[in-house]
Design a protein around this motif. Structure first.
Motif, short mmCIF file in Angstrom:
data_model
loop_
_atom_site.label_atom_id
_atom_site.label_comp_id
_atom_site.label_asym_id
_atom_site.label_seq_id
_atom_site.Cartn_x
_atom_site.Cartn_y
_atom_site.Cartn_z
N ALA A 7 5.01 10.20 -4.71
CA ALA A 7 6.31 10.32 -5.37
C ALA A 7 6.38 9.33 -6.53
N ARG A 9 5.32 18.71 -4.62
CA ARG A 9 6.49 19.16 -5.38
C ARG A 9 6.61 18.31 -6.63
N ASP A 20 7.53 14.84 -4.20
CA ASP A 20 7.17 14.72 -2.79
C ASP A 20 5.75 15.24 -2.59
N ALA A 63 3.55 16.55 0.71
CA ALA A 63 3.45 16.85 2.14
C ALA A 63 2.00 17.19 2.41
#
Length: 139
Positions: free
Chosen positions: A121, A97, A86, A88
């Motif tokens: 991703a 992440r 991920d 953000a």
């Protein structure tokens, strides 16, 4: 104890090489990756760290750098291959992440870096962590 450090990776000490002031502690993470933490010799003694000890490696997200492949000719010893789970992103910074073979890491990087590296991703990355930026905790 609760900590603000996002990156907490469980593992087992595989070797300790102690010097006068500092020690290199090799840790096999639960996912099978090996990392090295450089901590004080006093900390090794005080925490009772030895081969076979269960430890948790702690790394601030701001101390995790990302590359799109293995980096050669660099002093950073810890290079963990993984996949972005991920991103953000805000206008200046992003939290990325990364799944590193069953474990998770978060890297705080600039939004510019996310764009320049094409992070999204599913992207393959290598997380780079200096051994001096890894702390160890025992139970």
């Amino acid at each position: 104890m609760s900590l603000s450090i996002r990156n907490q990776l469980a593992g087992t000490v595989s070797a300790v090489t102690a010097g006068e002031a500092m020690a290199a502690v090799k840790v096999r993470l639960e996912g099978g990756q090996d990392i090295t933490a450089a901590i004080t010799a006093d900390a090794v003694k005080d925490l009772g760290i030895a081969a076979g000890s269960a430890v948790t490696a702690l790394v601030k997200a701001t101390e995790v750098a990302l590359a799109t492949g293995t980096v050669e000719n660099i002093s950073i010893r810890n290079q963990l291959a993984g996949t972005v789970v991920d991103v953000a992103a805000g206008p200046a910074m992003a939290a990325v992440r990364v799944d590193v073979n069953g474990g998770g890491l978060t890297a705080a990087v600039t939004a510019d870096a996310v764009e320049a590296l094409g992070l999204a991703a599913g992207s393959s990355v290598v997380a780079l962590i200096k051994s001096t930026e890894i702390s160890l905790a025992t139970a």
